[in-house]
Scaffold this active site. Sequence first.
Site: not given
Length: 503
Positions: A207, A328, A426
């Site tokens: 990330s 995601e 995500h």
Amino acid sequence: MNALLPKVLAAAAAGLMLLAAAPAHAEDPDLVRTGAGLVRGSTTDGVRSFQGIPYAAPPTGDLRWRATEPALPWEGVREAVEPGSPCARPGQEPGTVAGSEDCLFLNVHAPADAAEPLPVMVFLHGGGLSSGQGADYDPVRVVGHDVVVVTVNYRLGALGWLVHPDLDDPYAGNFGLADQQAALAWVREEIGAFGGDAGNVTLWGQSAGGRSVCALLAAPGAEGLYDKAIVQSAPCGNAVVGVDEAQRHGLAHAESLGCTDDAEACLRSADFSDLVALGGEEGLYRRAADLPWSPVAGTEALPLQPLTAMRRGLAAEVPLLHGGTSDEMRSMVLKAGPVTEERYPELVGELFGERAVTPIIERYPVGDFEAPAVALATLLTDYGGQLGICSQPPALDAASRHAPVYAYEFAEPAPPFGDFPLGAHHSADLGYFFDLPFPGWQRPEGDQAALSEAMIGHWTAFAATGDPGWDEWRGKVLTLSVADTSMANLAAGHHCGFWRGFA
């Protein structure tokens, strides 16, 4: 030579002079000599852990808004059995702050009784460049595959990523990158004492940590500090913010604090809780560069966009493992609030413009999905401007011209949130590598535990050899799920041909 290394070497030399008379302590594996002083860690279940080691001087006082300086030597033995303070970030309650400015610590985890130097993996945490800390990620299962893992704190929010015309340090806007480079320099110099191979270091981020890895691939100051790179859920094809736009934001932030005249001095003396509160806006973003904080391109620290540097052959030519999750944006859309069938086209228009609404909702009709929010999340994931899929191939193509590239897609669904199907959202993959302190997290069990073991095996094989065990990128990725571990065409599976018209 990297610009930070002379300072690191000088501090290390000073530390060794102070400690020259100290015994080697070879009989105590939990006592390790570093260039700055002795540290004592602990051993549990075959893993040696050293937490809260300062890799740099506290970026406080005159060092606020300055590039990272080496840690000063200490006398005696520093206990390294608890994490150091996280970097300053917003607290759980509105208006509060967690952590501190004195936060540049790292944690080393290594197998006990290793017979030879082991590959090293340096992990940069996520959190939007505004939250998180290295100690949140316990790599005990990764270490079990005969690697040394280092987790790192770096400056967050305005303290790490603010740029302003009055800040004259070359790393203004990229102080977090300076921290990350200093941590990598520390690893090159010190990790041998912990059983790591200083000549085999893999830079690994997820990330916001992955966005940092993309930037470090293109950052001149990071040259030579690592040998391979892993990027999870942060497409290197996405641009970071440019310096002109970042300075406009910086001017606005400074003005909000009353720092209009002699802004540098004003920002230096500002209450750090006021600085931490800057840029806390949440929501959906079309592009990663629109997020509240970002590495800043067009600067001395990061002259080019990562993708531009890759295409010009000016990025680090190291083996790259790069990918993300198949869904995601589902957790992002869920967090942003309800999406009704009526609101769906309105949100598409807000993100992409009114002229784009018809073609996008014809490609992603709401009736084809479990809920309007799933439709929105799917198109945003496929588009990939903030996070997702179709911004990956340009970077994979560019990087593969210069070094081996391996791509993957994590597709194992997480349990639903109420009635909302989260899919492989995500950060759903993080628990397959790390033990995590977050509410509700549990170690994978059964078939998912086997998937976790296989994924860790791939990642650590890449760290050891530069080859994770599947074919190099030629348009296909390895799918990672309990049901499927085959190679799949990434672009075809996510309508990337359609999204080429939406730059």
